[in-house]
Design a protein around this motif. Structure first.
Motif, short mmCIF file in Angstrom:
data_model
loop_
_atom_site.label_atom_id
_atom_site.label_comp_id
_atom_site.label_asym_id
_atom_site.label_seq_id
_atom_site.Cartn_x
_atom_site.Cartn_y
_atom_site.Cartn_z
N LYS A 1 51.17 45.75 35.43
CA LYS A 1 49.89 45.79 36.15
C LYS A 1 49.44 47.23 36.40
O LYS A 1 48.24 47.52 36.37
N LYS A 2 50.38 48.11 36.65
CA LYS A 2 50.02 49.51 36.88
C LYS A 2 49.41 50.12 35.62
O LYS A 2 48.44 50.90 35.69
N MET A 3 49.95 49.78 34.45
CA MET A 3 49.38 50.29 33.19
C MET A 3 48.00 49.69 32.94
O MET A 3 47.07 50.39 32.51
N LEU A 4 47.85 48.39 33.20
CA LEU A 4 46.55 47.74 33.01
C LEU A 4 45.51 48.32 33.98
O LEU A 4 44.35 48.55 33.60
N ALA A 5 45.92 48.57 35.22
CA ALA A 5 45.00 49.14 36.20
C ALA A 5 44.58 50.54 35.79
O ALA A 5 43.41 50.94 35.98
N ALA A 6 45.50 51.31 35.22
CA ALA A 6 45.16 52.66 34.75
C ALA A 6 44.18 52.59 33.58
O ALA A 6 43.27 53.42 33.48
N CYS A 7 44.35 51.60 32.71
CA CYS A 7 43.41 51.42 31.60
C CYS A 7 42.02 51.05 32.14
O CYS A 7 41.00 51.54 31.65
N LEU A 8 42.00 50.16 33.12
CA LEU A 8 40.72 49.76 33.70
C LEU A 8 40.02 50.95 34.35
O LEU A 8 38.81 51.14 34.20
N MET A 9 40.79 51.77 35.06
CA MET A 9 40.22 52.95 35.70
C MET A 9 39.64 53.91 34.66
O MET A 9 38.53 54.44 34.84
N ALA A 10 40.36 54.11 33.56
CA ALA A 10 39.85 54.98 32.50
C ALA A 10 38.56 54.44 31.90
O ALA A 10 37.64 55.21 31.59
N THR A 11 38.48 53.13 31.75
CA THR A 11 37.28 52.50 31.19
C THR A 11 36.10 52.63 32.16
O THR A 11 34.96 52.94 31.75
N ASP B 1 35.69 54.91 34.40
CA ASP B 1 35.27 56.31 34.39
C ASP B 1 34.31 56.59 33.23
O ASP B 1 33.32 57.32 33.39
N LEU B 2 34.60 56.02 32.08
CA LEU B 2 33.71 56.21 30.93
C LEU B 2 32.37 55.53 31.16
O LEU B 2 31.32 56.04 30.74
N LEU B 3 32.38 54.38 31.79
CA LEU B 3 31.13 53.71 32.11
C LEU B 3 30.27 54.57 33.04
O LEU B 3 29.04 54.67 32.88
N ASN B 4 30.93 55.20 34.01
CA ASN B 4 30.20 56.03 34.96
C ASN B 4 29.67 57.31 34.33
O ASN B 4 28.78 57.96 34.91
N GLU B 5 30.21 57.67 33.18
CA GLU B 5 29.75 58.88 32.50
C GLU B 5 28.55 58.62 31.58
O GLU B 5 27.99 59.56 31.02
N LEU B 6 28.17 57.35 31.43
CA LEU B 6 27.00 57.04 30.59
C LEU B 6 25.75 57.69 31.19
O LEU B 6 25.60 57.76 32.42
N PRO B 7 24.86 58.19 30.33
CA PRO B 7 23.67 58.88 30.84
C PRO B 7 22.80 58.01 31.73
O PRO B 7 22.15 58.51 32.65
N ASP B 8 22.77 56.73 31.48
CA ASP B 8 21.97 55.83 32.31
C ASP B 8 22.78 54.56 32.55
O ASP B 8 22.90 53.71 31.67
N THR B 9 23.36 54.46 33.74
CA THR B 9 24.23 53.32 34.05
C THR B 9 23.46 52.03 34.28
O THR B 9 24.06 50.97 34.44
#
Length: 516
Positions: free
Chosen positions: A482-492, A494-502
């Motif tokens: 679960k810790k690895m899955l949660a880290a993957c979700l967090m990374a994803t 973060d990428l969503l939040n970096e989109l120019p227009d969320t």
């Protein structure tokens, strides 16, 4: 009285072994390797570095002794059960070594304490802890007496583990007449348990397998169990082929002599104990080594390995030890799911831990063949397994994105541009990138929701000192997943939040790749 064959590592294939009654197979004829028996020459008696505590013929109950005490070395006669292992090793010529057998109480008070290998003196990095002569090592070459036959058996329908398990099942029925009796008896004492007092989930009950709900390991356990059943059905192959080698040992057809449950117990015990030797012939690569697992604990972050040298298998330590410290050996680069399945333990500091994400291009996509070609050109398959390694979750997500973008492409012109670019698929339009990241985030959330407990609840369970050992090791496994899955979700995210227009809505994708 009931008992168990317990032995040492798998194919990477430790563990709780349930006992089985000797009375069911007590009428089996004798089967003993004459070469081994004749090699039991007398040698001058010496003080051994290893001793065995008293135990019944098989895994009968016994009250645990005080924690972490060293087994006593007495001067009883060779026929005394409590000293069988010591006298056997002495007679076989075990060289002087720098380890002792110690014991710690079992969680179940009805079971005997767990033995483990500890340093008998201070050791420095590079010291040889012990060197077990080949005369005390069980391999297929020794069991079958012919390397060609051994290789034929293991490259056909039977594994090394099945052959070794069958051999020890027959030897076990010899009782004290077996040349391996003291060794088998010590393995029985361990009951297939690893150093965490847990057996492989292959021998857990259905209710105990529920501890693994949400983890892919649960399905792997069931799949491995089916594989063992297929091995059992092929056991008679050994009887027909080895019968020509052992004409002096007329024994019953295996599937008539042993039930599937007995074979499964033996197979899992061998799986947990067998050592995978490097740079040796096929017939010697899997070996049962006294002083090896489960007496010797496995560890993921050390480099000490049981190694085949001239005429022996030795262990050179990779770190200093104080007298009395447990000695560990490297179990190979295995994730925790395999460590639990094979050896019955989970290493929370395992640098090789990982989970997998399976992705597949849609075969209904009109551009499937073009996408398959692009994927292969970039080192991927139409059905691709992505390894998510602990501490490298962000990198794993970045590795998945070009593959998922490829699956989302629908414009033939864009597809031709990708084909001509000779490289991975770069970020696309904001709405398409949003669709890719949304699918990935939904996937990780779906996997996390498949576990019945949260990370916080797992921590609370592990804080309970009275927690059942099997539930404890299962909780450790699912918590790390679960810790690895949660880290993957967090990374994803973060990428969503970096989109120019969320606020951009995800583009529709009629042929989006599948994730499982």
């Amino acid at each position: 009285m009931e008992g168990v064959i317990t032995c040492f590592h798998p194919k990477c294939v430790s563990l709780p072994i349930r006992s089985f009654p000797l009375s069911r197979v007590s009428s089996l004829p004798r089967w003993r390797n004459s070469n081994l028996a004749s090699s039991s020459r007398s040698v001058p008696q010496r003080t051994l570095c290893v001793s065995a505590s008293s135990s019944d013929t098989l895994v009968a109950g016994g009250s645990p002794k005080e924690d972490e005490r060293q087994s006593k070395v007495s001067s009883k006669k060779e026929g005394d059960d409590s000293e069988d292992l010591k006298f056997w090793m002495d007679k076989k010529g075990l060289p002087p070594c720098k380890v002792v057998l110690k014991e710690r109480p079992a969680h179940d008070q009805k079971h005997k304490p767990i033995h483990y290998v500890a340093a008998s003196e201070d050791l420095q990095k590079g010291d040889v802890a012990f060197s077990v002569p080949n005369s005390l090592v069980v391999t297929l070459e020794r069991v079958l007496g012919n390397e060609t036959i051994a290789e034929l058996l293991t490259t056909n329908k039977l594994s090394e583990l099945a052959c070794l398990a069958l051999y020890l099942m027959y030897e076990k029925k010899q009782g004290k007449k077996s040349v391996w009796y003291p060794y088998i008896r010590e393995l029985d004492r361990q009951r297939g348990r690893g150093q965490l007092d847990v057996e492989s989930p292959l021998l857990w009950s259905e209710a105990e397998l529920e501890y693994l709900t949400g983890s892919p390991t649960k399905a792997e356990v069931l799949e491995r169990a089916e594989g063992i059943k297929r091995e059992y059905k092929e056991l008679d192959t050994v009887w027909f082929m080895a019968g020509s080698l052992f004409q002096q040992y007329p024994y019953d057809i295996p599937t008539e002599a042993f039930t599937f449950e007995i074979f499964k117990q033996a197979f899992v015990a061998i799986q947990s104990c067998v050592v995978h030797l490097q740079n040796v012939s096929l017939a010697r690569r899997f070996a049962l080594v006294p002083l090896g697992p489960p007496l010797l604990a496995y560890c993921s972050n050390c480099k000490a390995m049981l190694t085949a040298v001239d005429g022996a298998v030795e262990l050179v330590v990779d770190r200093p030890y104080k007298a009395g410290d447990p000695i560990v050996a490297w179990c190979g680069p295995q994730p925790n799911a395999k460590l639990l399945l094979n050896y019955g333990f989970v290493d929370e500091d395992n640098p090789y831990d990982r989970i997998i994400v399976e992705a597949a291009l849609s075969t209904d996509d009109p551009q499937y063949q073009d996408k398959r070609m692009v994927a292969q050109r970039n080192g991927k398959l139409s059905q691709q397994v992505f390894q998510v390694r602990v501490g490298k979750e962000k990198e794993a997500v970045q590795d998945m994105l070009p593959y998922l973008r490829l699956g989302y492409m629908s414009d033939p012109a864009e597809m031709q541009s990708v084909i001509s670019s000779q490289g991975p698929v770069c970020p696309m339009s904001p709405c398409m990138e949003r669709a890719v990241l949304d699918q990935l985030a939904d996937y990780f959330m779906r996997r996390l929701s498949g576990y019945p407990t949260t990370l916080k609840e797992d921590d609370a369970l592990l804080a309970d000192p009275s927690l059942n050992p099997r539930k404890r090791v299962a909780t450790r496994l699912v918590r790390l997943e679960k810790k690895m899955l949660a880290a993957c979700l967090m990374a994803t995210v973060d990428l969503l939040n970096e989109l120019p227009d969320t606020t951009v809505s995800p583009c529709p994708a009629p042929f989006a790749p599948s994730l499982k």
